[in-house]
Design an enzyme around this catalytic site. Structure first.
Site, PDB file in Angstrom:
ATOM      1  N   GLY B  90       0.920  -1.065  -0.112  1.00  0.00           N
ATOM      2  CA  GLY B  90      -0.086   0.125   0.002  1.00  0.00           C
ATOM      3  C   GLY B  90       0.859   1.157  -0.056  1.00  0.00           C
ATOM      4  N   SER B 122       5.910  -5.428  -0.884  1.00  0.00           N
ATOM      5  CA  SER B 122       5.844  -4.033  -1.541  1.00  0.00           C
ATOM      6  C   SER B 122       6.177  -2.952  -0.047  1.00  0.00           C
ATOM      7  CB  SER B 122       4.466  -4.018  -2.188  1.00  0.00           C
ATOM      8  OG  SER B 122       4.449  -2.410  -2.713  1.00  0.00           O
ATOM      9  N   ALA B 123       5.180  -2.350   0.341  1.00  0.00           N
ATOM     10  CA  ALA B 123       5.526  -1.586   1.453  1.00  0.00           C
ATOM     11  C   ALA B 123       5.893  -2.086   2.613  1.00  0.00           C
ATOM     12  CB  ALA B 123       4.166  -0.599   1.698  1.00  0.00           C
ATOM     13  N   HIS B 159       8.849  -3.392  -6.725  1.00  0.00           N
ATOM     14  CA  HIS B 159       7.995  -2.926  -7.791  1.00  0.00           C
ATOM     15  C   HIS B 159       9.356  -2.256  -8.930  1.00  0.00           C
ATOM     16  CE1 HIS B 159       4.150  -3.716  -6.539  1.00  0.00           C
ATOM     17  NE2 HIS B 159       4.332  -3.164  -5.705  1.00  0.00           N
ATOM     18  N   GLU B 194       9.218  -7.173 -10.086  1.00  0.00           N
ATOM     19  CA  GLU B 194       8.105  -7.862  -9.562  1.00  0.00           C
ATOM     20  C   GLU B 194       8.299  -9.523 -10.077  1.00  0.00           C
ATOM     21  OE1 GLU B 194       4.672  -5.916 -11.583  1.00  0.00           O
ATOM     22  OE2 GLU B 194       4.739  -4.262 -10.155  1.00  0.00           O
TER      23      GLU B 194
END
Lengths: 235, 235
Positions: B90, B122-123, B159, B194
């Protein structure tokens, strides 16, 4: 009376630095012989001197001499005395940190409010809004605050990019990021595509260039604004 | 002993949530019956409850029950007691702000250091590094600090995106942004594409998945690392 040109980008693909804006700038800076350049954002990490030289070369054909804000002992005084001001692009976190660190955020806002013509591109445009929170840049340095000049009553997203419908990349689109911003903030955000700029004359704000801009407001669907739109009422 | 899976993304194009990682996660979480989910990063602004439900659905086939950290009065105690932890993706600024505000940054680091298996995407991967300064996210909220968990001795760029050589967009490439970071910071940055993830087992850090990762170090040319590379010595 405020006089500002707030550009999405300094450079268009295939063009030279500030090329596409030169006719506009010739008119905008008419009668000014010198310009104070704020090189703090340092695109790609280039030095203040190198960056200022780039701007000096671009303004030479207009007969305007350029000095860099980093050349002055008393930066706030230099801003107060400037005939015209240009804040260039680069990294917005770095620019904002340096504006606070050198204690010139207020001096800059005051100069513009009292009529010193101001040109911003990219990060230098971002800081004209209420906060820097809709920048695209990487947080390479921790600024004392995200608040910026507040010379226009909304925020900008320069270099606005439409979603690439062919992309297989799963990172967030620009629109998704701005939507996340509006989960926590009520400030309108104007997505300025490369080639667009805002012209500010007193309280009047006009969308210039050939392109539409994309307006994001909390709780509303995004809206496309035509070139030439009057944004004076946006807040 | 540290046990971590640090993934670039939760989802690959065309796949379902965590799909591509399920075989790895089945092995990684073997013997665990429950998982504590940290939903703070709220991708696209979804609620903590909605986000936790998405994760609950993804872990159901593994026979692992999921609770959200927001459901607990005492978040630090919940982390200390957890059988396993997953921090989802997020917005990294939001995630870091919430980790500090809820006073769980240290609790999280302690739990992982004492052997609680940790999954990040991700985050949730970004925060395992030394700082969040190489995130791609928008600064939608002002965190008290950019320092993060420091569970690996470098930073991540999840990413990671290679430059699009066809693009006419003048915004900075990911590589340019990371280069700007290295003007001010010595921390190595690993660009994780990714489909890549890091497996951490004690002090051993291994690049997993089929892809290369791109390593950026201050003052050096970027370097491509093969899948399977041992990153234990990187700092």
């Amino acid at each position: 009376m405020k006089k500002m040109i707030i550009a999405s980008t300094s450079t268009l693909h295939g063009g030279g630095y500030l090329d596409y804006l030169l006719p506009t700038l010739t008119e905008f800076f008419k009668g000014r012989r010198s310009l104070l350049f704020v090189p703090y954002a340092r695109p790609g990490g280039i030095s203040h001197d190198e960056y200022t030289q780039r701007v000096r070369d671009a303004f030479a054909p207009l007969g305007i001499s350029v000095t860099g804000l980093h050349e002055y002992e008393d930066a706030a005084a230099a801003i107060a005395k400037a005939e015209a001001i240009f804040t260039g692009g680069g990294n917005t976190f770095l620019l904002v940190t340096q504006l606070y660190k050198n204690n010139v955020m207020n001096a800059l806002a005051d100069a513009v409010k009292t009529g010193t013509p101001y040109l911003g591109s990219s990060a230098g445009s971002n800081v004209t809004g209420l906060t820097m929170q809709t920048t695209n840049d990487m947080p390479i340095i921790y600024p004392p605050s995200f608040q910026t000049l507040g010379l226009i009553p909304f925020n900008l997203n320069p270099h606005y990019l439409d979603p690439d419908l062919q992309s297989k990349h799963m990172g967030e689109t620009r629109e998704t990021r701005i939507k996340e911003f509006h989960q926590f903030n009520t400030i309108p955000v104007l997505g300025l595509r490369e080639g667009s700029w805002l012209e500010v004359s007193g309280d009047k704000i006009t969308l210039k260039g050939d392109l539409q801009a994309r307006l994001f407001r909390q709780g509303k669907d995004p809206e496309e604004l035509a070139a030439g739109s009057d944004l004076s009422g946006l807040r």
